[in-house]
Scaffold this motif. Structure first.
Motif, short mmCIF file in Angstrom:
data_model
loop_
_atom_site.label_atom_id
_atom_site.label_comp_id
_atom_site.label_asym_id
_atom_site.label_seq_id
_atom_site.Cartn_x
_atom_site.Cartn_y
_atom_site.Cartn_z
N VAL A 112 -28.30 39.18 -3.97
CA VAL A 112 -29.11 38.46 -4.96
C VAL A 112 -29.89 39.45 -5.82
O VAL A 112 -29.90 39.34 -7.05
N VAL A 113 -30.53 40.42 -5.20
CA VAL A 113 -31.42 41.34 -5.90
C VAL A 113 -30.64 42.44 -6.64
O VAL A 113 -30.97 42.77 -7.78
N HIS A 117 -19.83 43.10 0.50
CA HIS A 117 -21.04 42.83 1.27
C HIS A 117 -21.08 41.38 1.76
O HIS A 117 -21.55 41.11 2.86
N LEU A 118 -20.59 40.49 0.95
CA LEU A 118 -20.53 39.09 1.37
C LEU A 118 -19.60 38.94 2.58
O LEU A 118 -19.92 38.23 3.54
N GLY A 119 -18.48 39.63 2.56
CA GLY A 119 -17.56 39.61 3.69
C GLY A 119 -18.18 40.19 4.94
O GLY A 119 -18.06 39.61 6.04
N ALA A 153 -27.00 41.04 8.20
CA ALA A 153 -26.45 40.02 7.31
C ALA A 153 -27.50 39.56 6.30
O ALA A 153 -27.20 39.40 5.11
N SER A 154 -28.71 39.38 6.77
CA SER A 154 -29.80 38.95 5.87
C SER A 154 -30.04 39.99 4.78
O SER A 154 -30.20 39.64 3.60
N GLY A 155 -30.05 41.25 5.16
CA GLY A 155 -30.24 42.32 4.18
C GLY A 155 -29.11 42.36 3.16
O GLY A 155 -29.35 42.58 1.97
#
Length: 131
Positions: free
Chosen positions: A95-96, A103-105, A87-89
């Motif tokens: 953002v990057v 991906h947010l889901g 999730a962190s990745g």
């Protein structure tokens, strides 16, 4: 009433890891297609089988082995930490590399799974489970 949340969480999380491992181990191109990758190579398929197949199955097996040995806390940690890392990745990537609702889901589901694992681990460390 006994609280079975830690054990239920272990089995749901392990089944999720194993399900994705089997699906992508058998059909690695499904992941490539989901991300719009048209140019596929056998090496890409092997990498997906290795990580999404082999590594995820190893996580599922480790969770069940640790649970059977009576180490519920470690089992939950083994299941939850990779979810938190993934999730962190995804969030950093959004953002990057640019925002992606998909991906947010996925990150949201992974954070939910990690939260259940960490709540269960906290319960186990406090002796609040009845398993």
């Amino acid at each position: 009433m006994k609280n079975h949340l830690p054990t239920v969480t272990i089995f749901i999380t392990a089944a999720s890891w194993a399900g994705f491992a089997i699906w992508l181990g058998v059909n690695p191109n499904a992941l490539l297609g989901a991300f719009g990758i048209e140019d596929r190579t056998p090496q890409m398929a092997t990498e997906i089988r290795a990580f999404y197949g082999g590594l995820e199955m190893a996580i599922a097996v480790a969770m069940i082995v640790l649970w059977r040995r009576g180490d519920t806390f470690a089992s939950l940690l083994i299941g939850g930490l990779p979810l938190l890392g993934s999730a962190s990745g995804r969030l950093v990537g959004s953002v990057v590399d640019g925002f992606s609702m998909m991906h947010l889901g996925f990150a949201g589901l992974e954070l939910l799974g990690a939260a259940f694992c960490f709540v269960g681990a906290q319960m186990v460390s406090r002796g609040e489970h009845g398993d």
